[in-house]
Design an enzyme around this catalytic site. Structure first.
Site: not given
Ligand SMILES: O=c1[nH]c(=O)c2[nH]c(=O)[nH]c2[nH]1
Length: 308
Positions: A14, A60, A189, A238, A264, A266
């Site tokens: 379930k 289930t 940023r 990363q 990420n 944006h």
């Molecule tokens: O921290 C980031 N890692 C990326 O691999 C990446 N690629 C991207 O276009 N912006 C970012 N920012």
């Protein structure tokens, strides 16, 4: 009729069982837990697929009922890891033909309402869309091989969907540039993500599972992750991810490895040059969040083994 095909793998059960459990304390204070649960069974179920023979099938619907019965019997369904262990243990031991059980639980946050500066005994406010999570797999064949242990389990804890954003302290530069690259380098940023974090504990036997303080580890990992996010001078998602994992593995000896999935999200500066306005560099303060696509950075960080 002879057939040339066979069942390779299966699991069934379930999904998305929703449960609320209230704990009523003497004196009037009440606690609340809201969970969403998935239970999947593996074992001797081939006949239900290949011969349309349902005799071994635990419906289930019965799986769902069992979850509610176990929740009723327990004084509390928290921490969710312990409830997952109870559920896994139940299915493995009740049905001899069940060889493996997967239990996945999400806990939805409810915080006590504060009324006139005092925590209310039985009113709550939803604490956002993030969830605490656990995944358990318990396996009878492993238990039989171990002989000493009555059963064994692999368990992960975590949280998903913790939305965070920082308005500075994040850059992204020196990345590979070729004919496909349009992105400008930036030394400042907005960094916005929804943290998805799962970790496994090094637990070797049922007794270790029983005494583990899952909630303490959860609190420590969450605090470290959020603090690092805020304080890190980020060179990339990363690099920040790796530092989060590093600080958790340093401070939590019981955590064997940890995985993050960090979108990420944006949030780009708007070009206001056509309107004679400078919205760049030190003057950048108007942004446009982009809902899709997002970047997605995922990694699992583990301890180096001692003999490496
Ligand atoms: O921290 C980031 N890692 C990326 O691999 C990446 N690629 C991207 O276009 N912006 C970012 N920012």
């Amino acid at each position: 009729m002879a057939t040339s095909v066979q069942l390779k793998t299966q699991s069934y059960g379930k999904d998305r069982v929703r449960l609320v459990k209230v704990v009523r304390h003497p004196g009037g204070v009440q606690d609340l837990a809201e969970l969403t649960i998935t239970v999947l069974l593996e074992g001797d179920f081939e006949a239900s697929y290949a011969q349309a023979d349902n005799r071994n099938v635990v419906a289930t619907d019965s799986v769902k009922n069992t979850i509610y019965v176990l929740a009723k019997r327990l004084p509390s369904v928290l921490p969710i890891e312990n409830f997952a262990l109870t559920i896994g243990h139940h299915f493995l031991h009740t049905y001899g033909h069940v060889t493996r059980v997967h239990v996945s639980i999400q806990q939805h946050p409810w915080n006590r309402l504060v009324v006139d500066d005092e925590a209310h005994p039985h009113a709550f406010t939803r604490g956002g869309e993030w969830r605490r999570t656990t995944q358990l797999t318990t396996d009878a064949t492993l238990a039989a091989a171990a002989a000493t242990a009555a059963w064994t389990a692999r368990i992960t804890s975590g949280f998903r969907g913790v939305s965070v954003l920082k308005t500075t302290g994040s850059s992204f530069s020196n990345f590979l540039r070729d004919q496909y690259t349009t992105l400008a380098e930036t030394d400042d940023r907005i960094l916005s993500t929804n943290i998805d974090c799962q970790w496994s504990l090094s637990l070797t036997d049922p007794e270790a599972l029983r005494v583990t303080d899952f909630s303490h580890t959860f609190d420590v990992v969450r605090q470290h992750t959020l603090k690092l996010f805020a304080q890190d001078n980020s060179a990339s998602v990363q690099a920040t991810l790796f530092r989060m994992a590093d600080v958790v593995l340093r401070d939590c000896p019981g955590v064997q490895e940890i995985s993050y999935a960090l979108p990420n999200n944006h949030v780009f500066g708007v070009d206001l040059k056509p309107f004679g306005l400078n919205n760049t560099g030190a003057n950048l303060d108007v942004y446009m969040p982009i809902s899709d696509p997002s970047g997605l950075i995922t990694a699992t960080i583990t301890r180096k083994s001692a003999n490496l």
